[in-house]
Motif scaffolding. Structure first.
Motif, PDB file in Angstrom:
ATOM      1  N   ASN A  72      32.944  38.046   0.987  1.00 54.34           N
ATOM      2  CA  ASN A  72      32.195  39.239   0.613  1.00 54.34           C
ATOM      3  C   ASN A  72      32.746  40.418   1.414  1.00 54.34           C
ATOM      4  N   MET A  73      33.428  41.337   0.733  1.00 53.70           N
ATOM      5  CA  MET A  73      34.064  42.464   1.417  1.00 53.70           C
ATOM      6  C   MET A  73      33.050  43.451   1.989  1.00 53.70           C
ATOM      7  N   ASP A  74      31.795  43.382   1.528  1.00 51.80           N
ATOM      8  CA  ASP A  74      30.770  44.299   2.041  1.00 51.80           C
ATOM      9  C   ASP A  74      30.011  43.703   3.224  1.00 51.80           C
TER      10      ASP A  74
ATOM     11  N   VAL B 269      24.125  43.555   7.444  1.00 46.33           N
ATOM     12  CA  VAL B 269      24.984  42.742   6.583  1.00 46.33           C
ATOM     13  C   VAL B 269      25.448  41.496   7.323  1.00 46.33           C
ATOM     14  N   MET B 270      25.683  40.413   6.588  1.00 46.52           N
ATOM     15  CA  MET B 270      25.910  39.109   7.197  1.00 46.52           C
ATOM     16  C   MET B 270      27.144  39.112   8.088  1.00 46.52           C
ATOM     17  N   VAL B 271      26.973  38.554   9.296  1.00 43.21           N
ATOM     18  CA  VAL B 271      28.055  38.471  10.268  1.00 43.21           C
ATOM     19  C   VAL B 271      28.935  37.256   9.998  1.00 43.21           C
ATOM     20  N   ALA B 272      28.327  36.120   9.669  1.00 44.34           N
ATOM     21  CA  ALA B 272      29.111  34.932   9.324  1.00 44.34           C
ATOM     22  C   ALA B 272      29.980  35.222   8.100  1.00 44.34           C
ATOM     23  N   ALA B 273      31.075  34.482   7.985  1.00 40.45           N
ATOM     24  CA  ALA B 273      32.044  34.747   6.917  1.00 40.45           C
ATOM     25  C   ALA B 273      32.292  33.486   6.090  1.00 40.45           C
TER      26      ALA B 273
END
Length: 519
Positions: free
Chosen positions: A384-386, A364-368
């Motif tokens: 994205n909470m996931d 799952v994506m590390v960048a926020a």
């Protein structure tokens, strides 16, 4: 390409006569109704002296038990130094047990390091197609180049697997990293685009949403019957992980999205992860234990050039905060993504590495990025909470870990988003500690767009996002001592089969220089 045995090899009887154990069904007595290797072959989980060879006997793959008798069956395998199988260097026999869906996981050892091999299986007088595997280089070997692809998110109903056919035809790949979502647990007829709008399924799943082991086996069999899928699995060795759809959308630990009691959800998870094991080229250590857990994480080295850390971001993760979904952060935000033991394992792997590059292969994506768009605007940043964005303290620990790593040169490769992203990973103090290549889906989300509506706005609000794209495809990576280069390979459509592939963008990280640059 798929390496197919010649007619001479098919007729030559190159496998030694089987040794039958008490209780084993004699292959010649099985009377297969059809070819038993309908699900193809695959290899992976390499070491310097060997790898895992996989197949599953299924003469009638969509029937109960794959059309197999409820008895253990001997399966012979052989490994050669050439695709014509003139020089056989290893051979043996495994038992395909009905308890494991008559899957085979042959752990081959004693081979030479750092070279390709070819393999095949024989059972009941039938010979499988051949596949290509490879051993890792010997520890400390000087390696000048590693080439690999990253792929996953392959909802069967959302599109054809054309991208896998192109991936199979890529030359000289050392491995494929499959980041998960090999199957989707959705009920038949549920296909969505990237905007969560319904699209017409191009083909249909059999059965309803899976809960039992037989349900999940059917999903895997239907998916793996796809010839493009089989071509990619046979052409290159794989490192594999699972994400959420192998069990249920957005599950974490003992929690599902339906508030099912944990004890009941663990039964479903156990069935789902057993089916995953039965269809993946992984070692017996990845077989679910008595509680149904697959303690799966992996580390591998390509000589002095690359160390890979294959993480598990589902099994040890806290439940998504704030009720999941895309929304502003709430408090408290104290959950874990990896779990503390896995964090310590990653620390140890980074601290002991002398490789020039570190690959963080995860789901799952590390960048926020702030996900607000003109159509979905609001007063607060939306995340994205996931993804790691929902776990800011865990993300901060990860960034600190990257910042403390001695050689630097850390690159994260991710899936899950059904979009291509090129991101820099920036700590609170403004320091770039790594870069992230997010690979799009093989088919999930349908045809997509060159740029998803609203993404221009997202890029304006997130300076660390360097590029994004919403077509289907895979990520092709080349690593050398001087640079890490990622080619985002995309197809224009998955609603029809056979679309050509192109490189939509190329991004690069120079050794010792933090941050992405256009290639």
């Amino acid at each position: 390409m798929i390496y197919r045995p010649s007619r001479r090899a098919l007729l030559g009887g190159l496998v030694a006569a089987p040794v039958f154990l008490p209780g084993l069904a004699r292959a010649a007595e099985l009377g297969f109704a059809d070819f038993p290797f309908t699900l193809g072959v695959s290899a992976g989980d390499a070491l310097p002296d060997g790898f895992v060879l996989w197949t599953r006997l299924a003469p009638d793959p969509l029937a109960p038990h794959g059309g197999m008798p409820m008895a253990p069956v001997p399966v012979n395998w052989e490994v050669a130094e050439d695709d014509g199988f003139r020089t056989i260097v290893a051979k043996g026999q495994e038992t395909a047990w009905p308890e494991l869906g008559h899957s085979v996981h042959a752990e081959v050892s004693g081979l030479k390091p750092g070279r390709p091999y070819w393999y095949r299986f024989r059972c009941g007088g039938e010979l499988s197609l051949a596949g290509r595997a490879a051993t890792l280089p010997a520890p400390g070997t000087t390696v000048d180049r590693v080439r690999f692809a990253a792929a996953g998110c392959q909802h069967f109903e959302s599109g054809y697997y054309t991208a896998y056919r192109h991936l199979a035809e890529e030359n000289d790949l050392d491995f494929v990293f499959h980041y998960g979502d090999y199957i989707y647990e959705y009920s038949a007829g549920v296909a969505l685009n990237g905007l969560h709008q319904p699209i017409d399924p191009v083909r249909r799943y059999l059965g309803r949403e899976p809960y039992s082991l037989d349900d999940y086996r059917l999903r895997y069999a239907q998916t793996t019957l796809d010839s493009d899928m089989q071509a990619a699995r046979a052409a290159h060795p794989w490192f594999v992980s699972y994400d959420d759809h192998e069990v249920q959308n957005n599950w974490t630990g003992d929690t599902d999205k339906d508030d099912t009691p944990a004890a009941l959800f663990r039964l479903r998870r156990a069935a789902a992860l057993q089916a995953w094991y039965e269809h993946m080229p992984v070692r017996r250590s990845a077989m679910p234990d008595a509680t149904g857990l697959v303690e799966f994480r992996r580390r591998f080295d390509y000589g002095t050039l690359l160390r890979g850390h294959l993480l598990n971001t589902r099994l040890y993760r806290s439940d998504q905060p704030c009720g999941d979904g895309f929304k502003p952060l709430c408090t408290p935000m104290t959950g874990d993504v990896l779990g503390r033991p896995q964090e310590a394992w990653l620390d140890q792997g980074l601290a002991t590495s002398r490789q020039r590059w570190q690959l963080i292969a995860q789901q799952v994506m590390v960048a926020a990025p702030d996900r607000r768009t003109p159509e979905h605007d609001g007063p607060q940043p939306t995340f994205n909470m996931d993804s790691w964005a929902g776990y800011p303290l865990a993300q901060r620990r990860l960034f600190d870990r990257f910042a403390a790593h001695r050689p630097g040169n850390i690159v994260v490769v991710t899936g899950d988003e059904h979009q291509n992203w090129a991101n820099d990973l920036v700590r609170d103090d403004g320091r770039i500690v790594a870069s992230e290549f997010v690979a799009t889906s093989i088919s999930s989300g349908g045809d997509g767009y060159d740029t998803r509506p609203g993404n221009d706005e997202i890029m304006r609000h997130n300076s660390f996002v360097k590029w994004t794209n919403d077509r289907r495809g895979y990520l092709l990576t080349e690593v050398t001592p001087d640079a890490w280069t990622g080619d985002f390979r995309t197809v224009a459509a998955v609603s029809t089969a056979g679309a050509p592939v192109r490189t939509a963008a190329r991004w690069q990280v120079a050794a010792g220089q933090a941050g992405l640059r256009a290639g």
